[in-house]
Design a protein around this motif. Structure first.
Motif, mmCIF file in Angstrom:
data_model
loop_
_atom_site.group_PDB
_atom_site.id
_atom_site.type_symbol
_atom_site.label_atom_id
_atom_site.label_comp_id
_atom_site.label_asym_id
_atom_site.label_seq_id
_atom_site.Cartn_x
_atom_site.Cartn_y
_atom_site.Cartn_z
ATOM 1 N N THR A 1 0.816 -1.220 0.000
ATOM 2 C CA THR A 1 0.000 0.000 0.000
ATOM 3 C C THR A 1 0.852 1.274 0.000
ATOM 4 O OG1 THR A 1 -1.856 -1.105 1.107
ATOM 5 C CG2 THR A 1 -1.753 1.304 1.263
ATOM 6 N N ASN A 2 1.783 1.383 0.937
ATOM 7 C CA ASN A 2 2.553 2.627 1.075
ATOM 8 C C ASN A 2 3.325 2.973 -0.204
ATOM 9 O OD1 ASN A 2 1.649 3.038 3.671
ATOM 10 N ND2 ASN A 2 3.489 2.207 4.671
ATOM 11 N N SER A 3 4.063 1.999 -0.720
ATOM 12 C CA SER A 3 4.888 2.283 -1.901
ATOM 13 C C SER A 3 4.040 2.599 -3.124
ATOM 14 C CB SER A 3 5.811 1.097 -2.189
ATOM 15 O OG SER A 3 5.066 -0.076 -2.458
ATOM 16 N N ASN A 4 2.971 1.849 -3.322
ATOM 17 C CA ASN A 4 2.149 2.069 -4.504
ATOM 18 C C ASN A 4 1.376 3.386 -4.434
ATOM 19 O OD1 ASN A 4 1.661 -0.293 -6.719
ATOM 20 N ND2 ASN A 4 2.426 -1.154 -4.790
ATOM 21 N N TYR A 5 0.734 3.657 -3.317
ATOM 22 C CA TYR A 5 -0.013 4.909 -3.202
ATOM 23 C C TYR A 5 0.928 6.116 -3.330
ATOM 24 C CZ TYR A 5 -4.901 3.776 -2.119
ATOM 25 O OH TYR A 5 -6.233 3.410 -2.209
ATOM 26 N N THR A 6 2.121 6.013 -2.743
ATOM 27 C CA THR A 6 3.085 7.127 -2.814
ATOM 28 C C THR A 6 3.516 7.381 -4.257
ATOM 29 O OG1 THR A 6 3.895 6.653 -0.589
ATOM 30 C CG2 THR A 6 5.326 7.946 -2.035
ATOM 31 N N GLU A 7 3.856 6.310 -4.985
ATOM 32 C CA GLU A 7 4.332 6.465 -6.357
ATOM 33 C C GLU A 7 3.197 6.830 -7.325
ATOM 34 O OE1 GLU A 7 6.950 3.425 -7.757
ATOM 35 O OE2 GLU A 7 8.065 3.328 -5.862
ATOM 36 N N LEU A 8 2.002 6.338 -7.062
ATOM 37 C CA LEU A 8 0.864 6.720 -7.898
ATOM 38 C C LEU A 8 0.604 8.228 -7.789
ATOM 39 C CD1 LEU A 8 -1.612 3.746 -7.236
ATOM 40 C CD2 LEU A 8 -0.468 4.278 -9.405
ATOM 41 N N ALA A 9 0.720 8.752 -6.560
ATOM 42 C CA ALA A 9 0.531 10.194 -6.362
ATOM 43 C C ALA A 9 1.602 10.992 -7.110
ATOM 44 C CB ALA A 9 0.556 10.517 -4.866
ATOM 45 N N LYS A 10 2.837 10.496 -7.120
ATOM 46 C CA LYS A 10 3.922 11.177 -7.840
ATOM 47 C C LYS A 10 3.667 11.167 -9.350
ATOM 48 C CE LYS A 10 7.626 10.366 -4.482
ATOM 49 N NZ LYS A 10 8.915 9.651 -4.215
ATOM 50 N N LEU A 11 3.282 10.022 -9.864
ATOM 51 C CA LEU A 11 2.991 9.920 -11.292
ATOM 52 C C LEU A 11 1.868 10.865 -11.699
ATOM 53 C CD1 LEU A 11 3.084 6.117 -12.252
ATOM 54 C CD2 LEU A 11 4.604 7.928 -13.074
ATOM 55 N N TYR A 12 0.818 10.868 -10.899
ATOM 56 C CA TYR A 12 -0.341 11.691 -11.240
ATOM 57 C C TYR A 12 0.010 13.176 -11.183
ATOM 58 C CZ TYR A 12 -5.223 13.045 -11.660
ATOM 59 O OH TYR A 12 -6.411 13.589 -12.099
ATOM 60 N N GLY A 13 0.743 13.552 -10.169
ATOM 61 C CA GLY A 13 1.148 14.951 -10.052
ATOM 62 C C GLY A 13 2.014 15.395 -11.215
ATOM 63 N N LYS A 14 2.826 14.497 -11.740
ATOM 64 C CA LYS A 14 3.756 14.833 -12.821
ATOM 65 C C LYS A 14 3.100 14.838 -14.197
ATOM 66 C CE LYS A 14 8.409 13.587 -14.402
ATOM 67 N NZ LYS A 14 9.561 12.680 -14.163
ATOM 68 N N TYR A 15 2.114 13.957 -14.410
ATOM 69 C CA TYR A 15 1.592 13.782 -15.765
ATOM 70 C C TYR A 15 0.100 14.083 -15.942
ATOM 71 C CZ TYR A 15 6.053 11.501 -16.679
ATOM 72 O OH TYR A 15 7.405 11.230 -16.820
ATOM 73 N N LYS A 16 -0.586 14.485 -14.907
ATOM 74 C CA LYS A 16 -2.029 14.698 -15.056
ATOM 75 C C LYS A 16 -2.331 15.798 -16.063
ATOM 76 C CE LYS A 16 -2.435 17.865 -11.090
ATOM 77 N NZ LYS A 16 -3.128 18.115 -9.792
ATOM 78 N N ASP A 17 -1.489 16.835 -16.128
ATOM 79 C CA ASP A 17 -1.728 17.926 -17.069
ATOM 80 C C ASP A 17 -1.355 17.532 -18.500
ATOM 81 O OD1 ASP A 17 -2.654 19.557 -15.042
ATOM 82 O OD2 ASP A 17 -0.661 20.406 -14.624
ATOM 83 N N GLN A 18 -0.681 16.404 -18.643
ATOM 84 C CA GLN A 18 -0.310 15.921 -19.978
ATOM 85 C C GLN A 18 -1.289 14.859 -20.490
ATOM 86 O OE1 GLN A 18 3.931 14.989 -20.394
ATOM 87 N NE2 GLN A 18 4.340 16.184 -18.540
ATOM 88 N N GLY A 19 -2.263 14.514 -19.654
ATOM 89 C CA GLY A 19 -3.295 13.582 -20.122
ATOM 90 C C GLY A 19 -3.339 12.245 -19.422
ATOM 91 N N LEU A 20 -2.651 12.101 -18.273
ATOM 92 C CA LEU A 20 -2.716 10.843 -17.526
ATOM 93 C C LEU A 20 -3.864 10.870 -16.527
ATOM 94 C CD1 LEU A 20 -1.527 8.065 -16.605
ATOM 95 C CD2 LEU A 20 -0.164 9.365 -14.940
ATOM 96 N N GLU A 21 -4.605 9.766 -16.465
ATOM 97 C CA GLU A 21 -5.624 9.575 -15.429
ATOM 98 C C GLU A 21 -5.383 8.225 -14.756
ATOM 99 O OE1 GLU A 21 -7.825 11.458 -14.096
ATOM 100 O OE2 GLU A 21 -7.753 13.178 -15.469
#
Length: 239
Positions: free
Chosen positions: A116-136
């Motif tokens: 849980t900790n590692s996945n939720y942490t990295e998912l938040a990083k990915l989303y923060g980095k790419y959400k404006d480029q079209g990642l959901e």
């Protein structure tokens, strides 16, 4: 003379009934055999041809009907992730076609897992980095693995959003395996099977979906979200 000879021959063979039929075969009294046989042969061929034509028509009709049924069946089958409707955490319908043009990472999540900790942490990083480029990122809570997601939808959402700052949508709790598996996950598994069978193996299995809604890759629960960043970038860069 001819008349007498004919009468003589007939009277002679009347005394030999067993040979009379063979006599007729050797004479012209059995009405012209060649013409009769030819006529019967022609009729038989005509009937055979008609039967073949009828059989061929039936075959083509059958093939066409089966083809039409197959096409209808295929057209009724989901062709992409965009063909599905799911429930959000409040029970409202969400049509996934609203994500057309977006790259999707679909994940089954849990709050009490060792991952849980590692996945939720990295998912938040990915989303923060790419959400404006079209990642959901679409997160689907599931309690089928070690009963590690026992809470209500509200509790799950509060946990993810408060502790891990999850800004991506967290949907209604679902089942991902078995007869009660949500249709979306049945589709995902049918398109991308796992290494040891199609079933989801544990929490945090991941499916990567392109902008057209096609599933392009599947990752094991132990695959960290940041390790697939390069795959996400490739899809985001495609027009």
């Amino acid at each position: 003379m001819t008349h007498f000879s004919t009468r003589f021959l007939i009277s002679r063979y009347l005394t030999r009934p067993r040979s009379f039929s063979s006599f007729l075969k050797r004479t012209h009294f059995n009405s012209p055999p060649v013409a009769s046989d030819s006529s019967l042969l022609i009729k038989a061929r005509v009937l055979h041809s008609r039967a073949e034509i009828s059989s061929t028509k039936s075959l083509f009709l059958g093939l066409n009907l089966r083809g039409d049924r197959t096409m209808a069946s295929q057209s009724s089958q989901p062709q992409s992730v965009h063909d599905f409707t799911v429930k959000d955490a409040r029970g409202n319908d969400v049509d996934l076609s609203t994500y057309k043009g977006k790259v999707l990472l679909i994940v089954n999540v849990a709050s009490q897992c060792g991952l849980t900790n590692s996945n939720y942490t990295e998912l938040a990083k990915l989303y923060g980095k790419y959400k404006d480029q079209g990642l959901e990122i679409l997160a689907f809570p599931c309690n089928q693995f070690g009963a590690q997601e026992p809470g209500s939808n509200e509790e799950i959402q509060e946990f993810a959003c408060t502790r891990f700052k999850a800004e991506y949508p967290i949907f209604d709790k679902v089942e991902v395996n078995g007869s009660n598996a949500t249709p979306l996950y049945k589709y995902l598994k049918s398109v991308k099977g796992g290494l040891f069978g199609d079933g989801i193996k544990w929490n945090f299995s991941k499916f990567l979906v392109n902008k057209e809604g096609r599933v392009v890759d599947r990752y094991a629960p132990t695959t960290s979200p940041l390790s697939i960043e390069k795959d996400i970038k490739k899809l985001l860069e495609k027009a």
